[in-house]
Design an enzyme around this catalytic site. Structure first.
Site, PDB file in Angstrom:
ATOM      1  N   ARG A  41       0.858  -1.174   0.000  1.00 21.96           N
ATOM      2  CA  ARG A  41       0.000   0.000   0.000  1.00 21.96           C
ATOM      3  C   ARG A  41       0.900   1.231   0.000  1.00 21.96           C
ATOM      4  NH1 ARG A  41      -2.304   3.710   3.587  1.00 21.96           N
ATOM      5  NH2 ARG A  41      -4.479   4.247   3.176  1.00 21.96           N
ATOM      6  N   SER A 110     -12.635  -3.863   0.803  1.00 22.01           N
ATOM      7  CA  SER A 110     -12.918  -3.145   2.048  1.00 22.01           C
ATOM      8  C   SER A 110     -14.422  -2.949   2.176  1.00 22.01           C
ATOM      9  CB  SER A 110     -12.224  -1.775   2.049  1.00 22.01           C
ATOM     10  OG  SER A 110     -10.825  -1.920   2.120  1.00 22.01           O
ATOM     11  N   LYS A 140      -6.100   5.882   9.152  1.00 20.59           N
ATOM     12  CA  LYS A 140      -7.385   6.486   8.790  1.00 20.59           C
ATOM     13  C   LYS A 140      -8.134   6.881  10.062  1.00 20.59           C
ATOM     14  CE  LYS A 140      -8.090   4.283   4.315  1.00 20.59           C
ATOM     15  NZ  LYS A 140      -9.041   3.524   3.459  1.00 20.59           N
TER      16      LYS A 140
END
Length: 218
Positions: A41, A110, A140
């Protein structure tokens, strides 16, 4: 691809925590510590640098016989022959990903705190789904919280592995496994630690205390 990826530590990279120059050695450490799945990521690097690093990570994962998943970037996953792709709300559709990558590549989705999204993802062909955040997340921080019942229900009703994500550590991950999580998706808890191997081992070892079928302490 063997089935070992379906249960255990799912380690997710972050270039803000691990500079690209140290990414390969740190992923190798996470694998040595017991990670069963690696996700690359990277929201910071330019395309050429991402490809270079993704190829290097794929080599490391192939040696460890562990799948490498690419976050968001369908074309990068196809270009390097990665083992899978992880899709969020604003990414490519599952059908498009499957058509581009083929039937054997893993597709993760997700699902945040939305069980209906998980059901739709499975019906569309997702190989695993992920709920979260479960704890305060540095990656997040504004993400909506998810509850444990999502894991329990998914474990009971859906035929694919279920991942939990969001602020997971060795200290809090056991409750998620007990609730039904097959995978603990961890970023800071592995790559934000001084010793990624030891951090990975502590989280991976949580799965030793729980049976696959009953999710109860042995």
């Amino acid at each position: 691809m063997n089935a070992a990826w379906q249960r255990g530590l799912y380690a997710i990279t972050d270039p803000a925590l691990t500079p690209p120059s140290r990414m390969v050695e740190t992923v190798r450490a996470a694998l040595a510590g017991g990670a069963v799945l690696i996700q690359y990521r990277d929201k910071l690097s330019v395309a050429a640098d991402k490809r270079h690093l993704a190829v290097a990570l794929l080599r490391v994962c192939r040696v460890a016989q562990t799948p490498l998943i690419i976050n968001d970037d369908l074309e990068l996953a196809a270009d390097i022959g990665a083992d899978g792709v992880h899709l969020g709300r604003d990414d490519a559709a599952i059908a498009a990903a499957r058509a581009r990558l083929g039937p054997r590549v893993l597709i993760g989705v997700s699902c945040y705190n939305d069980f209906s999204r998980a059901t739709a993802a499975v019906q569309a062909g997702a190989d695993y789904i992920a709920f979260g955040r479960y704890f305060a997340s540095r990656t997040k921080p504004a993400a909506a919280p998810a509850d444990l019942e999502l894991l329990t229900r998914a474990r009971r009703e859906l035929p694919v592995p279920v991942a939990a994500i969001g602020g997971i550590t060795a200290g809090n991950g056991g409750a998620l496994i007990a609730a039904g999580a097959d995978l603990l998706a961890v970023i800071h808890g592995v790559f934000g630690q001084a010793d990624a191997k030891s951090a990975a081992t502590r989280i991976a070892n949580l799965f030793v205390s729980f049976s696959r079928d009953e999710k109860q302490p042995r």
